[in-house]
Scaffold this motif. Structure first.
Motif, PDB file in Angstrom:
ATOM      1  N   HIS A 123      67.778  45.614  16.477  1.00 40.66           N
ATOM      2  CA  HIS A 123      67.993  44.410  17.279  1.00 40.66           C
ATOM      3  C   HIS A 123      68.033  44.717  18.774  1.00 40.66           C
TER       4      HIS A 123
ATOM      5  N   ASP B 286      65.735  44.583  20.804  1.00 40.70           N
ATOM      6  CA  ASP B 286      64.916  43.655  21.579  1.00 40.70           C
ATOM      7  C   ASP B 286      65.711  42.433  22.026  1.00 40.70           C
ATOM      8  N   ASN B 287      66.973  42.339  21.573  1.00 40.07           N
ATOM      9  CA  ASN B 287      67.846  41.250  22.027  1.00 40.07           C
ATOM     10  C   ASN B 287      68.775  41.697  23.158  1.00 40.07           C
TER      11      ASN B 287
ATOM     12  N   LYS C 277      65.087  43.945  25.535  1.00 37.69           N
ATOM     13  CA  LYS C 277      64.640  42.672  26.083  1.00 37.69           C
ATOM     14  C   LYS C 277      64.482  42.869  27.590  1.00 37.69           C
TER      15      LYS C 277
END
Length: 730
Positions: free
Chosen positions: A47, A49-50, A86
């Motif tokens: 996760h 990319d968050n 992100k």
């Protein structure tokens, strides 16, 4: 009925709904505790990319080998394609402000000289590429650590790309090197031929140096003579300086006399002008005298008296003219010594003026003499003037002729006097300039004397040097012989160099580089990660730790709601009392283990090497923890629970479930071998990840021993209490 008390315990639990619900809730404590943690941290990297990360590109680019290099833009382009985080691309001021406001976990800044520093590899002081990584560790420390690992990967990727660029440039240089080596080979061949000629020349040099050695001896002898001559020059220069001083004094006296002569010549020119004016007037009066001859007869007496006075003036004029002539001759005599000092054109002008002056003064003397004679005749013949008018007229005509000549001579004398005055003025000016140059000559003679002294000293040093030159010439002759021998070796070496360079050029030209070659140069070592007993994610890695922790907490909480010391009925003996209590706890521990296994295997998807052995090991772990906590709480009640919490805390730090044992303080490492959770973690790791079942069984047996030891301890306690409490009542 051996299980009588156990039935009573369960019957009491079932009848007490509040207790039953509490125990049922406690059965889910291990999975709630461990399962929640495992679920939350099962695979946090999936996760990333968050996770908001700011990227600031300040790179201004650079030029490398004639091509534009913009590594900052290339990095930004790659980060946009990557899903590591992100990535949010912002301006510098905005990025740092939002990082401070905890809108970003970290910030990556690409400095303005990022590309420029990449072009300095071949410079004398190459600069590294700075990639500024700014985590906000106060926001979340682990995110900073994760970001640091990501920066390592970004750094490796950039390093590879930059090295590929340099590798491509290097292979281009190798191609140019090949051409250069071919040229060098040809040059080495020519150098070999030149060395051959040099060898011949060195032999000639040797002969010439032998001649030099011979001539240097002659030069040394000549320098000895030059040394003597330089001393004589120094002495002569000193004498010259002294003589010039005396001559300068004489020149000063001569200049003073010239100034006086200048004054006299000016006065003479003025007098000559006045005399010439009188003569001109007299010349103009003669025609009237001739025309008035007839009138003179009547004024003869008066004329006689006037002519007597005229005779006296004429005689005085004769004397003045003679003195003028004598002065002119004397001036010419005095100027003969000075004239050689004047410029040739001035000498000529002065001589012409003197000649005119002499001629004019002589004619003046002659004319005034004739005037005196005529005046005398007129004076004596004044009485008989009337009788001799013819003779007087003739005499007047002669007088007119003489006066014309006198006027002409007076004009010439005036012109000569003016020229003499002008020449004398120039002479005085030249004498002043001559005096200045004379003074400079004197100063020069002093410097000449000093220089001659230094020259003498230098010649002495040169004489010593000539001696050393003679010695050096002999050594040069010997060196020339060695040079000749060395040149012969150079000829052979250059020939061999030409051959080797040709071979090197051939090999260098055979290098055929392409993208694969550049890639290999940029990343010559590729780490092949062959994992032993691969752990796919954080959840699998932390499962042994959190499962052990959950089962221990579940056992501890059970002792809070379930009366672990007081029996549901009067026990027959200590064994039935123990079995009744432990039976309930063992069944609860068994259910807790099975529930936890079902959730982590079925819901979370934990992969294990053997499901049956995994379940079996979970059960023994739960029973061992139940036995330990039952013993502590049974023996000490609430203080026992506190001791159990302390054991839990020690197990959290020393079981090596998170960080390796070697990374914790050495003082805590001593507790590692004495706590049961150490062996539960090891056993779970074996059955979940490594598949080393023998190691699992080893830890299984250690946990079984823990369970048996604390079960026996609890049994002994119940027997002792039973004897004190129930035996007396019976």
């Amino acid at each position: 009925m051996k299980n009588f008390l156990l039935k009573k315990e369960f019957s009491a639990i079932i009848k007490n709904k509040k207790l039953l619900i509490s125990i049922i809730a406690v059965l889910f404590i291990p999975i709630i505790y461990s399962g929640m943690f495992l679920w939350a941290f099962w695979d946090p990297y999936a996760h990333l990319d968050n996770l908001p990360v700011a990227v600031v590109n300040e790179d201004k680019g650079a030029t490398f080998e004639g091509e534009e290099l913009n590594l900052g833009d290339e990095l930004v382009s790659k980060l946009k394609d990557k899903k590591d985080f992100k990535f949010i691309f912002v301006e510098k001021e905005e990025g740092y402000k939002k990082l401070e406001d905890q809108e970003y976990y970290m910030l990556v800044e690409i400095p303005e000289d990022f590309s420029k520093n990449a072009t300095t590899l071949m410079d004398e002081n190459p600069k590294k590429l700075d990639l500024i990584y700014v985590p906000n560790e106060s926001y979340n420390f682990l995110s900073a650590q994760i970001g640091e690992n990501a920066m390592v990967r970004i750094k490796a990727s950039l390093s590879k790309e930059i090295t590929e660029t340099y590798a491509e440039t290097m292979f281009d240089k190798v191609a140019k090197l090949s051409d250069g080596m071919k040229t060098a080979s040809d040059g080495a061949g020519k150098l070999s031929e030149g060395a051959k000629e040099l060898s011949k020349g060195s032999e000639t040099l040797h002969k010439n140096l032998a001649t030099l050695a011979e001539k240097s001896i002659q030069f040394h002898n000549g320098m000895n003579e030059a040394s003597k001559g330089s001393k004589e020059v120094a002495d002569g220069a000193a004498s010259l300086s002294s003589g010039l001083s005396q001559l300068l004094e004489g020149h000063q006296k001569l200049q003073n006399a010239a100034n006086e002569l200048k004054t006299g010549s000016v006065s003479l020119a003025s007098g000559m002008s006045q005399a010439n004016a009188g003569i001109q007037k007299a010349e103009q009066s003669i025609p009237q005298l001739i025309s008035g001859t007839e009138k003179l007869q009547t004024g003869a007496q008066t004329l006689s008296s006037s002519l007597q006075q005229w005779q006296i003036g004429a005689e005085s004029a004769v004397q003045g003219a003679k003195k003028l002539n004598e002065g002119t001759v004397l001036l010419e005599s005095n100027l003969k010594n000075i004239m050689p000092m004047l410029p040739p054109e001035k000498q000529q002008e002065l001589q012409v003026a003197l000649n005119s002056l002499k001629q004019g003064s002589a004619e003046l003397a002659n004319g005034t003499g004739q005037l005196a004679n005529s005046a005398g005749q007129l004076s004596t013949g004044a009485n008989t003037l009337s009788q001799q008018l013819g003779a007087l007229k003739q005499g007047q005509e002669q007088l007119q002729t003489g006066m014309s000549q006198l006027a002409k001579a007076g004009s010439e004398l005036e012109t000569g006097a003016n020229q003499m005055a002008a020449g004398q003025k120039e002479f005085v000016s030249g004498m002043s300039t001559f005096g200045q140059k004379f003074a400079e000559a004197k100063d020069g003679s002093v410097r000449l004397a000093q220089g001659a002294t230094k020259l003498a000293g230098g010649v002495n040093q040169l004489t010593d040097g000539s001696s050393q030159l003679a010695d050096g010439s002999d050594k040069l002759e010997e060196g020339a012989q060695k040079i000749a021998e060395g040149n012969s070796k150079v000829h052979k070496g250059n020939r061999e160099l030409a051959e080797k360079l040709a071979d090197g050029a051939k090999k260098a030209s055979s290098v055929d580089a392409d993208e694969k070659t550049y890639n290999m140069m940029a990343e010559p070592v590729k780490v092949k990660n062959e994992k032993l007993n691969e752990v796919p994610n954080y959840g699998t890695g932390f499962a042994p730790y959190f499962l052990s922790l959950g089962l221990f907490v579940g056992a501890l909480v059970l002792t809070v709601i379930y009366p672990i010391r007081e029996p549901a009925a009067v026990p027959r003996n200590g064994f039935s009392w123990f079995f009744g209590k432990f039976g309930v706890m063992a069944i609860a521990g068994l259910i807790q283990a099975i529930i936890s296994d079902i959730v982590v295997l079925g819901v979370l998807g934990l992969e294990v090497k053997s499901v049956p052995l995994f379940v079996l090991f979970s059960i023994i772990t739960s029973l061992a923890f139940m036995a330990l906590i039952q013993f502590l709480v049974t023996m000490f009640d609430n203080p026992g629970r506190f001791i159990a919490i302390l054991i839990l805390i020690f197990q959290l730090t020393t079981s090596a479930g998170t960080f390796p044992l070697e990374l914790i303080p050495e003082s805590l490492q001593h507790f590692h071998a004495f706590l049961p959770m150490t062996y539960s973690v090891k056993g779970f790791k074996a059955v979940i990840s490594s598949g080393n079942f023998s190691f699992m069984w080893e830890n299984f047996m250690i946990l079984l021993i823990y369970a048996l030891v604390f079960m026996v301890g609890t049994l002994i306690y119940f027997n002792a209490v039973h004897k004190r409490r129930f035996s007396a009542a019976e």
